[in-house]
Design an enzyme around this catalytic site. Structure first.
Site, PDB file in Angstrom:
ATOM      1  N   CYS A 155       2.192   3.534   9.825  1.00  0.00           N
ATOM      2  CA  CYS A 155       2.411   4.812   9.127  1.00  0.00           C
ATOM      3  C   CYS A 155       3.168   5.788  10.037  1.00  0.00           C
ATOM      4  O   CYS A 155       2.767   6.049  11.170  1.00  0.00           O
ATOM      5  CB  CYS A 155       1.068   5.418   8.704  1.00  0.00           C
ATOM      6  SG  CYS A 155       1.306   6.989   7.855  1.00  0.00           S
ATOM      7  N   PRO A 168       0.861  -1.186   0.000  1.00  0.00           N
ATOM      8  CA  PRO A 168       0.000   0.000   0.000  1.00  0.00           C
ATOM      9  C   PRO A 168       0.894   1.232   0.000  1.00  0.00           C
ATOM     10  O   PRO A 168       1.856   1.297   0.757  1.00  0.00           O
ATOM     11  CB  PRO A 168      -0.771  -0.110   1.327  1.00  0.00           C
ATOM     12  CG  PRO A 168       0.043  -1.005   2.193  1.00  0.00           C
ATOM     13  CD  PRO A 168       0.838  -1.899   1.284  1.00  0.00           C
ATOM     14  N   GLN A 202      -7.058  -0.976   3.250  1.00  0.00           N
ATOM     15  CA  GLN A 202      -6.336  -0.640   4.482  1.00  0.00           C
ATOM     16  C   GLN A 202      -7.022   0.506   5.211  1.00  0.00           C
ATOM     17  O   GLN A 202      -7.297   1.548   4.624  1.00  0.00           O
ATOM     18  CB  GLN A 202      -4.887  -0.255   4.180  1.00  0.00           C
ATOM     19  CG  GLN A 202      -4.085  -0.073   5.476  1.00  0.00           C
ATOM     20  CD  GLN A 202      -2.648   0.348   5.246  1.00  0.00           C
ATOM     21  OE1 GLN A 202      -2.402   1.450   4.769  1.00  0.00           O
ATOM     22  NE2 GLN A 202      -1.705  -0.516   5.587  1.00  0.00           N
ATOM     23  N   LYS A 240      -0.356  -4.327   9.310  1.00  0.00           N
ATOM     24  CA  LYS A 240       0.937  -3.951   8.730  1.00  0.00           C
ATOM     25  C   LYS A 240       1.638  -3.067   9.750  1.00  0.00           C
ATOM     26  O   LYS A 240       1.086  -2.053  10.180  1.00  0.00           O
ATOM     27  CB  LYS A 240       0.743  -3.230   7.404  1.00  0.00           C
ATOM     28  CG  LYS A 240       2.051  -2.915   6.699  1.00  0.00           C
ATOM     29  CD  LYS A 240       1.818  -2.704   5.208  1.00  0.00           C
ATOM     30  CE  LYS A 240       3.096  -2.339   4.493  1.00  0.00           C
ATOM     31  NZ  LYS A 240       3.598  -1.012   4.864  1.00  0.00           N
ATOM     32  N   GLY A 278       7.247  -2.230  -2.701  1.00  0.00           N
ATOM     33  CA  GLY A 278       6.759  -0.853  -2.719  1.00  0.00           C
ATOM     34  C   GLY A 278       7.514  -0.017  -3.732  1.00  0.00           C
ATOM     35  O   GLY A 278       7.281  -0.088  -4.947  1.00  0.00           O
ATOM     36  N   ARG A 279       8.503   0.755  -3.244  1.00  0.00           N
ATOM     37  CA  ARG A 279       9.185   1.751  -4.080  1.00  0.00           C
ATOM     38  C   ARG A 279       9.844   1.147  -5.310  1.00  0.00           C
ATOM     39  O   ARG A 279       9.958   1.812  -6.340  1.00  0.00           O
ATOM     40  CB  ARG A 279      10.217   2.507  -3.236  1.00  0.00           C
ATOM     41  CG  ARG A 279       9.572   3.371  -2.156  1.00  0.00           C
ATOM     42  CD  ARG A 279      10.596   3.806  -1.130  1.00  0.00           C
ATOM     43  NE  ARG A 279      11.148   2.661  -0.407  1.00  0.00           N
ATOM     44  CZ  ARG A 279      12.249   2.673   0.319  1.00  0.00           C
ATOM     45  NH1 ARG A 279      12.948   3.782   0.417  1.00  0.00           N
ATOM     46  NH2 ARG A 279      12.663   1.591   0.955  1.00  0.00           N
ATOM     47  N   GLY A 301      10.230  -4.237   2.554  1.00  0.00           N
ATOM     48  CA  GLY A 301      11.360  -3.345   2.769  1.00  0.00           C
ATOM     49  C   GLY A 301      12.560  -3.646   1.910  1.00  0.00           C
ATOM     50  O   GLY A 301      13.159  -4.710   1.993  1.00  0.00           O
ATOM     51  N   ASP A 302      12.870  -2.687   1.013  1.00  0.00           N
ATOM     52  CA  ASP A 302      14.124  -2.692   0.253  1.00  0.00           C
ATOM     53  C   ASP A 302      14.217  -3.801  -0.790  1.00  0.00           C
ATOM     54  O   ASP A 302      15.311  -4.331  -1.029  1.00  0.00           O
ATOM     55  CB  ASP A 302      15.330  -2.744   1.199  1.00  0.00           C
ATOM     56  CG  ASP A 302      15.397  -1.528   2.124  1.00  0.00           C
ATOM     57  OD1 ASP A 302      14.542  -0.643   1.987  1.00  0.00           O
ATOM     58  OD2 ASP A 302      16.307  -1.473   2.969  1.00  0.00           O
ATOM     59  N   ALA A 323       0.172   5.338  -0.070  1.00  0.00           N
ATOM     60  CA  ALA A 323      -0.711   6.504  -0.173  1.00  0.00           C
ATOM     61  C   ALA A 323      -0.102   7.506  -1.139  1.00  0.00           C
ATOM     62  O   ALA A 323       1.095   7.765  -1.102  1.00  0.00           O
ATOM     63  CB  ALA A 323      -0.887   7.127   1.212  1.00  0.00           C
TER      64      ALA A 323
HETATM   65  C1  LIG Z   1       5.021   6.967  -0.863  1.00  0.00           C
HETATM   66  C2  LIG Z   1       4.747   5.862   0.117  1.00  0.00           C
HETATM   67  C3  LIG Z   1       3.494   5.739   0.684  1.00  0.00           C
HETATM   68  C4  LIG Z   1       3.240   4.719   1.599  1.00  0.00           C
HETATM   69  N1  LIG Z   1       1.981   4.591   2.111  1.00  0.00           N
HETATM   70  C5  LIG Z   1       1.707   3.550   2.938  1.00  0.00           C
HETATM   71  C6  LIG Z   1       0.380   3.343   3.392  1.00  0.00           C
HETATM   72  O1  LIG Z   1      -0.550   4.082   3.079  1.00  0.00           O
HETATM   73  N2  LIG Z   1       0.165   2.275   4.222  1.00  0.00           N
HETATM   74  C7  LIG Z   1       1.180   1.446   4.610  1.00  0.00           C
HETATM   75  O2  LIG Z   1       0.939   0.500   5.362  1.00  0.00           O
HETATM   76  N3  LIG Z   1       2.433   1.614   4.184  1.00  0.00           N
HETATM   77  C8  LIG Z   1       2.716   2.642   3.346  1.00  0.00           C
HETATM   78  N4  LIG Z   1       3.975   2.782   2.867  1.00  0.00           N
HETATM   79  C9  LIG Z   1       5.027   1.818   3.246  1.00  0.00           C
HETATM   80  C10 LIG Z   1       5.122   0.719   2.181  1.00  0.00           C
HETATM   81  O3  LIG Z   1       3.934  -0.025   2.121  1.00  0.00           O
HETATM   82  C11 LIG Z   1       6.320  -0.225   2.454  1.00  0.00           C
HETATM   83  O4  LIG Z   1       6.112  -0.931   3.657  1.00  0.00           O
HETATM   84  C12 LIG Z   1       7.632   0.548   2.556  1.00  0.00           C
HETATM   85  O5  LIG Z   1       7.740   1.482   1.488  1.00  0.00           O
HETATM   86  C13 LIG Z   1       8.845  -0.409   2.505  1.00  0.00           C
HETATM   87  O6  LIG Z   1       8.845  -1.135   1.310  1.00  0.00           O
HETATM   88  P1  LIG Z   1       9.749  -0.733   0.021  1.00  0.00           P
HETATM   89  O7  LIG Z   1      11.172  -0.630   0.500  1.00  0.00           O
HETATM   90  O8  LIG Z   1       9.517  -1.895  -0.914  1.00  0.00           O
HETATM   91  O9  LIG Z   1       9.243   0.571  -0.482  1.00  0.00           O
HETATM   92  C14 LIG Z   1       4.263   3.803   1.975  1.00  0.00           C
HETATM   93  C15 LIG Z   1       5.529   3.950   1.413  1.00  0.00           C
HETATM   94  C16 LIG Z   1       5.778   4.951   0.486  1.00  0.00           C
HETATM   95  C17 LIG Z   1       7.152   5.062  -0.129  1.00  0.00           C
END
Ligand SMILES: Cc1cc2nc3c(=O)[nH]c(=O)nc-3n(C[C@H](O)[C@H](O)[C@H](O)COP(=O)(O)O)c2cc1C
Length: 329
Positions: free
Chosen positions: A99, A16, A70, A138, A223-224, A200-201, A18
């Protein structure tokens, strides 16, 4: 991979996000193989008291099902009531306990809940009783490095009938700095009987494989790494299933994916909003390629979606022609 009663077709989930993972984004990632996508986080209070604007975040389509929704909030009754109201909008309910954003934690929601395990227990009990959907949470690993308590929260969740836990192993105070502490995912998996999803990562398919090997997690969440790169989802699914990797996307494939994303965004939010919304996504699709910097400058000036399409077409056609030794100007 099963979460409660929900059977998923693979172990790669879209995180997720936002402000990023809206309906068009989720549809793209779903088409590239994500087994589960999640709504942007939705305020329980907003859903109950504010009405239509919050409900916009629930707009969905068959193409993205199954869908996780969520919720965030900090009142057990509000969250339970919100859970009932969204029962027909999705297939799984996820609660946000991670969050880090100030506006959210100031209201006692998101990662602020990690500081109050008794409240987490009350919330989970109330929400579990209110929904028949699979229920997940989460979390981050704790509020700060002195109060790391993901194991305590995990045990509460398991006791209260939660069906799976996603851990992004950074504390709230870390934000996105440093590295995700994957060993904490391993510890949670070792301590808890319900499925654990690692977040994460993950920026390369091999990161996901390594996360699974190192932690034993049941699924990974991306995510990213998916920004402008739905092929990460496709290739991670293949790698985790032991299939041979696909070729890297061609310029033509990149162009088509970006154009498709743009078209979905126009359908979803109309031309004016899509024009602004897509700037960042289109820049991500060309990241790392020759000429990306000047593409960025011009996409941010493009006055219409048609102009954005033309810029994309020209950018990728030029690269393709260069590869083929042609001269296009
Ligand atoms: C721009 C952005 C918005 C995010 N919004 C949410 C959210 O609304 N709810 C949530 O549980 N995590 C949110 N996250 C966290 C991600 O779901 C994820 O756990 C986090 O980015 C680590 O994963 P990654 O390294 O693959 O990005 C957000 C992350 C980013 C970068």
């Amino acid at each position: 991979m099963k979460i409660g009663s929900l059977q998923l077709k693979n172990r790669v989930l879209l995180a997720p996000m936002a402000g990023i993972a809206d309906l068009p984004y989720r549809i793209v990632m779903k088409r590239f193989g994500a087994s589960l996508v999640c709504s942007e986080m939705i305020s329980a209070k907003g859903l109950i008291y504010a009405g239509p604007r919050t409900r916009e975040l629930l707009i969905s389509s068959e193409a993205e099902r199954p869908l996780a929704i969520q919720l965030f909030g900090n009142d057990p009754h509000d969250l339970a009531e919100a859970a009932k109201r969204i029962e027909s909008d999705g297939d799984l309910l996820d609660l946000n306990l991670g969050c880090p954003v100030s506006k959210v934690v100031r209201g006692g929601s998101g990662s602020a809940l990690l500081k109050d395990p008794p409240r987490v227990k009350k919330i989970l009990r109330a929400v579990r009783a209110a929904t028949s959907h699979p229920l997940t949470i989460k979390i981050r690993s704790g509020w700060d490095h002195e109060t790391i308590n993901f194991l305590e929260i995990g045990r509460i969740a398991e006791d209260e009938g939660v069906d799976a836990i996603t851990l992004h192993p950074r504390t709230r105070s870390q934000g996105f700095s440093g590295e995700a502490q994957w060993d904490q995912i391993r510890q949670l998996k070792a301590a808890i009987g319900i499925p654990i999803i690692g977040s994460g990562d993950i920026f390369e398919p091999r990161d996901a494989l390594k996360m699974v090997e190192v932690t034993g997690c049941d699924a990974v969440m991306i995510g990213r790494g998916s920004y402008g790169n739905p092929w990460l989802i496709r290739d991670t699914v293949r790698l985790l299933q032991g299939e041979a990797p696909c070729c890297a996307p061609t310029y033509r494939e990149k162009k088509l994916a970006a154009l498709e994303h743009l078209a979905l965004q126009v359908d979803f939010s109309g031309e004016r909003k899509a024009l602004l919304e897509m700037r960042k996504h289109l820049c991500w699709y060309v990241r790392g390629l020759k000429g990306a910097a000047s593409f960025r400058a011009s996409i941010n000036q493009a006055p219409t979606v048609v102009a954005q399409e033309a810029l994309l077409d020209h950018f990728f056609s030029s690269l393709q022609a260069e590869d083929e030794g042609l001269n296009v100007s």
